[in-house]
Design an enzyme around this catalytic site. Structure first.
Site, PDB file in Angstrom:
ATOM      1  N   SER A   8       0.869  -1.141   0.107  1.00  0.00           N
ATOM      2  CA  SER A   8      -0.166   0.034   0.128  1.00  0.00           C
ATOM      3  C   SER A   8       0.845   1.354   0.072  1.00  0.00           C
ATOM      4  O   SER A   8       1.641   1.534   0.895  1.00  0.00           O
ATOM      5  CB  SER A   8      -0.787   0.091   1.275  1.00  0.00           C
ATOM      6  OG  SER A   8      -1.367   1.415   1.390  1.00  0.00           O
ATOM      7  N   HIS A  32      -1.017  -1.358  -4.346  1.00  0.00           N
ATOM      8  CA  HIS A  32      -2.231  -0.944  -3.716  1.00  0.00           C
ATOM      9  C   HIS A  32      -2.343   0.580  -3.366  1.00  0.00           C
ATOM     10  O   HIS A  32      -1.721   1.197  -2.836  1.00  0.00           O
ATOM     11  CB  HIS A  32      -2.660  -1.769  -2.266  1.00  0.00           C
ATOM     12  CG  HIS A  32      -3.898  -1.773  -1.578  1.00  0.00           C
ATOM     13  ND1 HIS A  32      -4.794  -2.599  -1.810  1.00  0.00           N
ATOM     14  CD2 HIS A  32      -3.999  -0.789  -0.524  1.00  0.00           C
ATOM     15  CE1 HIS A  32      -5.678  -2.040  -1.059  1.00  0.00           C
ATOM     16  NE2 HIS A  32      -5.547  -1.280  -0.040  1.00  0.00           N
ATOM     17  N   ASP A  34      -4.897   3.631  -1.961  1.00  0.00           N
ATOM     18  CA  ASP A  34      -6.031   3.800  -1.204  1.00  0.00           C
ATOM     19  C   ASP A  34      -6.408   5.227  -1.499  1.00  0.00           C
ATOM     20  O   ASP A  34      -5.942   6.229  -1.302  1.00  0.00           O
ATOM     21  CB  ASP A  34      -5.479   3.735   0.195  1.00  0.00           C
ATOM     22  CG  ASP A  34      -5.107   2.421   0.588  1.00  0.00           C
ATOM     23  OD1 ASP A  34      -5.970   1.570   0.713  1.00  0.00           O
ATOM     24  OD2 ASP A  34      -3.913   2.087   0.978  1.00  0.00           O
ATOM     25  N   MET A  36      -9.486   7.707  -0.590  1.00  0.00           N
ATOM     26  CA  MET A  36     -10.203   8.067   0.422  1.00  0.00           C
ATOM     27  C   MET A  36     -10.738   9.486   0.266  1.00  0.00           C
ATOM     28  O   MET A  36      -9.982  10.520  -0.255  1.00  0.00           O
ATOM     29  CB  MET A  36      -9.399   8.047   1.764  1.00  0.00           C
ATOM     30  CG  MET A  36      -8.684   6.845   2.189  1.00  0.00           C
ATOM     31  SD  MET A  36      -7.932   6.895   3.807  1.00  0.00           S
ATOM     32  CE  MET A  36      -6.963   5.280   3.766  1.00  0.00           C
ATOM     33  N   HIS A  65      -8.133   0.492  -4.056  1.00  0.00           N
ATOM     34  CA  HIS A  65      -9.175   0.369  -2.915  1.00  0.00           C
ATOM     35  C   HIS A  65      -9.799   1.800  -2.747  1.00  0.00           C
ATOM     36  O   HIS A  65      -9.447   2.712  -2.163  1.00  0.00           O
ATOM     37  CB  HIS A  65      -8.237  -0.287  -1.883  1.00  0.00           C
ATOM     38  CG  HIS A  65      -9.181  -0.126  -0.537  1.00  0.00           C
ATOM     39  ND1 HIS A  65      -8.546  -0.336   0.912  1.00  0.00           N
ATOM     40  CD2 HIS A  65     -10.384  -0.388  -0.220  1.00  0.00           C
ATOM     41  CE1 HIS A  65      -9.581  -0.547   1.515  1.00  0.00           C
ATOM     42  NE2 HIS A  65     -10.538  -0.672   1.050  1.00  0.00           N
ATOM     43  N   MET A  67     -12.323   3.827  -0.684  1.00  0.00           N
ATOM     44  CA  MET A  67     -13.033   3.918   0.497  1.00  0.00           C
ATOM     45  C   MET A  67     -13.569   5.095   0.363  1.00  0.00           C
ATOM     46  O   MET A  67     -13.233   6.563   0.931  1.00  0.00           O
ATOM     47  CB  MET A  67     -11.932   4.062   1.608  1.00  0.00           C
ATOM     48  CG  MET A  67     -11.445   2.755   1.901  1.00  0.00           C
ATOM     49  SD  MET A  67      -9.991   2.424   2.712  1.00  0.00           S
ATOM     50  CE  MET A  67      -8.678   2.704   1.344  1.00  0.00           C
ATOM     51  N   MET A 136     -11.435  -6.051   5.419  1.00  0.00           N
ATOM     52  CA  MET A 136     -10.620  -5.442   5.982  1.00  0.00           C
ATOM     53  C   MET A 136     -10.187  -5.829   7.720  1.00  0.00           C
ATOM     54  O   MET A 136     -10.939  -6.126   8.219  1.00  0.00           O
ATOM     55  CB  MET A 136     -11.388  -4.022   6.286  1.00  0.00           C
ATOM     56  CG  MET A 136     -11.383  -3.217   5.237  1.00  0.00           C
ATOM     57  SD  MET A 136      -9.844  -2.715   4.251  1.00  0.00           S
ATOM     58  CE  MET A 136      -9.098  -1.867   5.612  1.00  0.00           C
ATOM     59  N   GLY A 144      -0.880   1.872   9.542  1.00  0.00           N
ATOM     60  CA  GLY A 144      -0.173   1.858  10.831  1.00  0.00           C
ATOM     61  C   GLY A 144      -1.093   1.432  12.145  1.00  0.00           C
ATOM     62  O   GLY A 144      -0.607   1.574  13.271  1.00  0.00           O
ATOM     63  N   ASP A 172      -6.485  -6.488   4.617  1.00  0.00           N
ATOM     64  CA  ASP A 172      -5.968  -5.387   4.399  1.00  0.00           C
ATOM     65  C   ASP A 172      -6.125  -4.541   5.831  1.00  0.00           C
ATOM     66  O   ASP A 172      -7.215  -4.501   6.486  1.00  0.00           O
ATOM     67  CB  ASP A 172      -6.440  -4.460   3.314  1.00  0.00           C
ATOM     68  CG  ASP A 172      -5.978  -2.948   3.215  1.00  0.00           C
ATOM     69  OD1 ASP A 172      -5.024  -2.573   3.953  1.00  0.00           O
ATOM     70  OD2 ASP A 172      -7.051  -2.257   2.615  1.00  0.00           O
TER      71      ASP A 172
HETATM   72  C1  DX5 Z   1      -6.378   1.679   5.463  1.00  0.00           C
HETATM   73  C2  DX5 Z   1      -5.901   1.102   4.113  1.00  0.00           C
HETATM   74  C3  DX5 Z   1      -4.684   0.322   3.929  1.00  0.00           C
HETATM   75  C4  DX5 Z   1      -3.474   0.870   4.612  1.00  0.00           C
HETATM   76  C5  DX5 Z   1      -2.757  -0.374   5.210  1.00  0.00           C
HETATM   77  O1  DX5 Z   1      -7.463   2.048   5.465  1.00  0.00           O
HETATM   78  O2  DX5 Z   1      -6.889   0.561   3.422  1.00  0.00           O
HETATM   79  O3  DX5 Z   1      -4.367  -0.319   2.699  1.00  0.00           O
HETATM   80  O4  DX5 Z   1      -2.609   1.317   4.016  1.00  0.00           O
HETATM   81  O5  DX5 Z   1      -1.736   0.145   5.915  1.00  0.00           O
HETATM   82  P1  DX5 Z   1      -0.927  -0.982   7.112  1.00  0.00           P
HETATM   83  O6  DX5 Z   1      -0.609  -2.086   6.536  1.00  0.00           O
HETATM   84  O7  DX5 Z   1       0.160  -0.106   7.646  1.00  0.00           O
HETATM   85  O8  DX5 Z   1      -2.123  -1.124   8.051  1.00  0.00           O
HETATM   86 ZN    ZN Z   2      -6.351  -0.704   1.588  1.00  0.00          ZN
END
Ligand code: DX5
Ligand code: ZN
Length: 223
Positions: A8, A32, A34, A36, A65, A67, A136, A144, A172
């Site tokens: 990611s 990946h 993200d 948002m 992904h 969101m 998820m 993190g 994820d």
């Molecule tokens: C969180 C994201 C993840 C995130 C994962 O909402 O969808 O893809 O980047 O990060 P880590 O691997 O640090 O949990």
């Molecule tokens: Zn993600």
């Protein structure tokens, strides 16, 4: 069941995205990304213009992904732009079957995402419309976070529901060298990792190490 690692870029240096994607090329199966919107989740990242720019400069397939609210309106654009996989959240979609068909019609793999507290069983009949189910393992919104062990039984049940169908099972959130083994043993085969890849000194080596851990756990579980 092939193991795939999807780093990611949420944990990467946003000022050097192309370079950050390049350092895992040849190691990662996917990148990946993200997306948002600060509505579906309390965070704002990037959108279609940045994904379009990335698609021009990276060779690794892009796993988007989303969101976001109203994926019915926005998700097909990511497929049209050339993303290899587009995942939207069932909690946000109005017509998930139509949307999956739209994404596939634009040549991308369609993914169905579910938040940690969303049960998988109501969507069993929908799985045939999808190429991937994303479970998820943290509340979506931030990298993190700590892996939610409480989701592991759902991964196991999802693997049973998928049965022989050709639907990938992605996890994820909080995936690292330890938790990836738990997920692989439970039946996941596509692993997103942000901080476990990009927070260390050598992201490419971290991808390789994650793959080795997942393969070890999968073999031990004889999946
Ligand atoms: C969180 C994201 C993840 C995130 C994962 O909402 O969808 O893809 O980047 O990060 P880590 O691997 O640090 O949990
Ligand atoms: Zn993600």
């Amino acid at each position: 069941m092939g193991i795939q690692i999807s780093p990611s870029i949420l944990s990467a240096d946003f000022a050097n995205l192309a370079q950050q994607c390049q350092i895992v090329a040849g190691h990662a199966d996917w990148l990946h990304v993200d997306v948002m919107d600060n509505h579906f989740v309390p965070n704002l990242t990037l959108g279609l213009p940045v994904v379009e720019a990335l698609l021009k400069s990276v060779s690794t397939p892009v796993d988007c992904h989303l969101m976001i609210e109203d994926p019915d309106r926005w998700a097909p654009g990511y497929a049209e732009a050339g993303a290899g996989s587009v995942t939207f959240h069932v909690e946000a979609a109005t017509a998930p079957i139509k949307l999956a068909r739209d994404i596939r019609a634009h040549g991308a793999r369609a993914g169905l995402g579910i938040r940690p507290a969303t049960p998988v069983e109501p969507y069993a009949d929908l799985l045939a419309e999808f190429d991937m189910l994303l479970i998820m393992t943290v509340e979506p919104g931030f990298g993190g976070q700590k892996f939610l062990d409480v989701v592991v039984p759902k991964i196991r049940r999802a693997r049973q529901l998928i049965g022989d169908a050709d639907v990938w099972l992605q996890v994820d959130g909080g995936v690292d060298a330890q938790t990836i083994e738990i997920c692989a043993e439970a039946g996941a085969n596509v692993f997103v990792a942000g901080s476990a890849v990009y927070d260390g000194e050598d992201p490419a080596a971290a991808v390789d190490a994650l793959r080795a851990s997942a393969q070890r756990a999968q073999s031990a579980a004889r999946l």
